[in-house]
Design a protein around this motif. Structure first.
Motif, PDB file in Angstrom:
ATOM      1  N   VAL A  21       0.845  -1.202   0.000  1.00 23.05           N
ATOM      2  CA  VAL A  21       0.000   0.000   0.000  1.00 23.05           C
ATOM      3  C   VAL A  21       0.878   1.250   0.000  1.00 23.05           C
ATOM      4  O   VAL A  21       0.640   2.209  -0.741  1.00 23.05           O
ATOM      5  CB  VAL A  21      -0.976  -0.015   1.195  1.00 23.05           C
ATOM      6  CG1 VAL A  21      -1.622   1.347   1.384  1.00 23.05           C
ATOM      7  CG2 VAL A  21      -2.027  -1.091   1.008  1.00 23.05           C
ATOM      8  N   VAL A  22       1.921   1.265   0.801  1.00 25.80           N
ATOM      9  CA  VAL A  22       2.830   2.416   0.855  1.00 25.80           C
ATOM     10  C   VAL A  22       3.522   2.603  -0.493  1.00 25.80           C
ATOM     11  O   VAL A  22       3.649   3.724  -0.988  1.00 25.80           O
ATOM     12  CB  VAL A  22       3.851   2.240   1.999  1.00 25.80           C
ATOM     13  CG1 VAL A  22       4.958   3.270   1.904  1.00 25.80           C
ATOM     14  CG2 VAL A  22       3.153   2.321   3.342  1.00 25.80           C
ATOM     15  N   VAL A  23       3.969   1.526  -1.118  1.00 32.14           N
ATOM     16  CA  VAL A  23       4.635   1.611  -2.421  1.00 32.14           C
ATOM     17  C   VAL A  23       3.681   2.176  -3.467  1.00 32.14           C
ATOM     18  O   VAL A  23       4.056   3.031  -4.280  1.00 32.14           O
ATOM     19  CB  VAL A  23       5.187   0.230  -2.837  1.00 32.14           C
ATOM     20  CG1 VAL A  23       5.602   0.223  -4.297  1.00 32.14           C
ATOM     21  CG2 VAL A  23       6.355  -0.158  -1.953  1.00 32.14           C
ATOM     22  N   VAL A  24       2.429   1.729  -3.459  1.00 31.22           N
ATOM     23  CA  VAL A  24       1.447   2.229  -4.421  1.00 31.22           C
ATOM     24  C   VAL A  24       1.192   3.720  -4.198  1.00 31.22           C
ATOM     25  O   VAL A  24       1.142   4.505  -5.150  1.00 31.22           O
ATOM     26  CB  VAL A  24       0.130   1.414  -4.333  1.00 31.22           C
ATOM     27  CG1 VAL A  24      -0.992   2.110  -5.076  1.00 31.22           C
ATOM     28  CG2 VAL A  24       0.346   0.014  -4.862  1.00 31.22           C
ATOM     29  N   ILE A  25       1.037   4.147  -2.959  1.00 33.47           N
ATOM     30  CA  ILE A  25       0.797   5.561  -2.652  1.00 33.47           C
ATOM     31  C   ILE A  25       1.985   6.404  -3.115  1.00 33.47           C
ATOM     32  O   ILE A  25       1.808   7.457  -3.745  1.00 33.47           O
ATOM     33  CB  ILE A  25       0.515   5.757  -1.149  1.00 33.47           C
ATOM     34  CG1 ILE A  25      -0.852   5.167  -0.801  1.00 33.47           C
ATOM     35  CG2 ILE A  25       0.581   7.230  -0.771  1.00 33.47           C
ATOM     36  CD1 ILE A  25      -1.146   5.125   0.687  1.00 33.47           C
ATOM     37  N   LEU A  29       1.874   9.360  -6.042  1.00 32.97           N
ATOM     38  CA  LEU A  29       2.368  10.720  -5.773  1.00 32.97           C
ATOM     39  C   LEU A  29       3.504  11.096  -6.730  1.00 32.97           C
ATOM     40  O   LEU A  29       3.579  12.238  -7.195  1.00 32.97           O
ATOM     41  CB  LEU A  29       2.827  10.843  -4.325  1.00 32.97           C
ATOM     42  CG  LEU A  29       1.710  10.812  -3.277  1.00 32.97           C
ATOM     43  CD1 LEU A  29       2.307  10.800  -1.876  1.00 32.97           C
ATOM     44  CD2 LEU A  29       0.767  11.979  -3.458  1.00 32.97           C
ATOM     45  N   ALA A  30       4.374  10.151  -7.054  1.00 37.63           N
ATOM     46  CA  ALA A  30       5.466  10.423  -8.002  1.00 37.63           C
ATOM     47  C   ALA A  30       4.912  10.708  -9.391  1.00 37.63           C
ATOM     48  O   ALA A  30       5.388  11.623 -10.080  1.00 37.63           O
ATOM     49  CB  ALA A  30       6.430   9.241  -8.041  1.00 37.63           C
ATOM     50  N   MET A  31       3.905   9.937  -9.824  1.00 32.77           N
ATOM     51  CA  MET A  31       3.310  10.188 -11.147  1.00 32.77           C
ATOM     52  C   MET A  31       2.666  11.562 -11.208  1.00 32.77           C
ATOM     53  O   MET A  31       2.809  12.275 -12.200  1.00 32.77           O
ATOM     54  CB  MET A  31       2.274   9.107 -11.472  1.00 32.77           C
ATOM     55  CG  MET A  31       2.894   7.786 -11.834  1.00 32.77           C
ATOM     56  SD  MET A  31       1.791   6.419 -12.232  1.00 32.77           S
ATOM     57  CE  MET A  31       0.194   7.101 -12.344  1.00 32.77           C
ATOM     58  N   ILE A  32       1.972  11.961 -10.158  1.00 34.31           N
ATOM     59  CA  ILE A  32       1.344  13.284 -10.123  1.00 34.31           C
ATOM     60  C   ILE A  32       2.419  14.372 -10.172  1.00 34.31           C
ATOM     61  O   ILE A  32       2.295  15.357 -10.893  1.00 34.31           O
ATOM     62  CB  ILE A  32       0.452  13.426  -8.871  1.00 34.31           C
ATOM     63  CG1 ILE A  32      -0.766  12.522  -9.008  1.00 34.31           C
ATOM     64  CG2 ILE A  32       0.037  14.879  -8.670  1.00 34.31           C
ATOM     65  CD1 ILE A  32      -1.584  12.404  -7.730  1.00 34.31           C
ATOM     66  N   GLY A  33       3.490  14.167  -9.420  1.00 32.96           N
ATOM     67  CA  GLY A  33       4.574  15.148  -9.400  1.00 32.96           C
ATOM     68  C   GLY A  33       5.260  15.283 -10.745  1.00 32.96           C
ATOM     69  O   GLY A  33       5.550  16.387 -11.209  1.00 32.96           O
ATOM     70  N   ILE A  34       5.508  14.175 -11.427  1.00 30.93           N
ATOM     71  CA  ILE A  34       6.159  14.213 -12.733  1.00 30.93           C
ATOM     72  C   ILE A  34       5.252  14.884 -13.761  1.00 30.93           C
ATOM     73  O   ILE A  34       5.706  15.706 -14.557  1.00 30.93           O
ATOM     74  CB  ILE A  34       6.555  12.790 -13.179  1.00 30.93           C
ATOM     75  CG1 ILE A  34       7.706  12.292 -12.317  1.00 30.93           C
ATOM     76  CG2 ILE A  34       6.921  12.756 -14.653  1.00 30.93           C
ATOM     77  CD1 ILE A  34       8.037  10.820 -12.503  1.00 30.93           C
TER      78      ILE A  34
END
Length: 192
Positions: A21-25, A29-34
């Motif tokens: 779950v932590v890895v998915v979150i 967040l990384a995809m949104i940031g990129i």
């Protein structure tokens, strides 16, 4: 005693589901940031085009103040300073000598217009101008924005500025159109 130590150790550890779950979150967040970063980068490239359009608009007005007409810069079908699919920044001026008072060479006409150089750009620019009573036309009809409305002939001198680029290489062009008739800049696919 061993039982209580194992029980405490089991309570302190993370389960595999919790770690996933932590890895998915973190991944979301990384995809949104990129995506946000990319849109900011491409948006800044659009700001470059808008600044150059305003510079060209000011140069056309200076030309008219001195010559009582606007300068028809684009005499060929070439974008200046480079084709919009190049995706490399190009300097806005080409070196070289220009002869004759009003040459047919587009490079020399850009030098005569002399817009303020804002630095290298990935956009290609075209400028057409006309006399009173002639219909306003954009320099490249193929690069016409989808919502573009042609203007009827008017009673004054006119110019149309077009800028185009494929900043992210996906085949979708950012298009900008400005004119002497309106103070705004028409934008399509800004940030592309």
């Amino acid at each position: 005693m061993k039982r209580t130590i194992r029980a405490r150790a089991a309570r302190r550890a993370f389960t595999l589901v919790e770690l996933m779950v932590v890895v998915v979150i973190v991944g979301v967040l990384a995809m949104i940031g990129i995506a946000s970063f990319r849109s900011r980068v491409f948006g800044s490239k659009s700001a470059n085009a808008l600044a150059m359009i305003q510079s060209i608009r000011g140069a056309e007005e200076r030309w008219r103040a001195e010559n009582l007409t606007y300068l028809n810069v684009t005499r060929t079908s070439a974008w200046y300073p480079a084709t919009p699919a190049a995706r490399t920044k190009r300097a806005f001026y080409n070196p070289g000598a220009c002869g004759a008072p009003l040459p047919d060479n587009d490079d020399c006409r850009w030098k005569l217009l002399n817009p303020t150089n804002i630095g290298p750009t990935e956009f290609g620019f075209m400028v057409t101008a006309g006399a009173p009573g002639t219909a306003m036309t954009e320099p490249d009809a193929k690069a016409r924005p989808s919502g573009w409305v042609t203007w009827p002939a008017n009673g004054d001198y006119w110019f149309v500025i077009q800028a185009i680029a494929d900043n992210d290489g996906d085949g979708v062009y950012a298009k900008f159109v400005a004119s002497s008739v309106r103070g705004d800049v028409y934008r399509e696919n800004e940030g592309e």
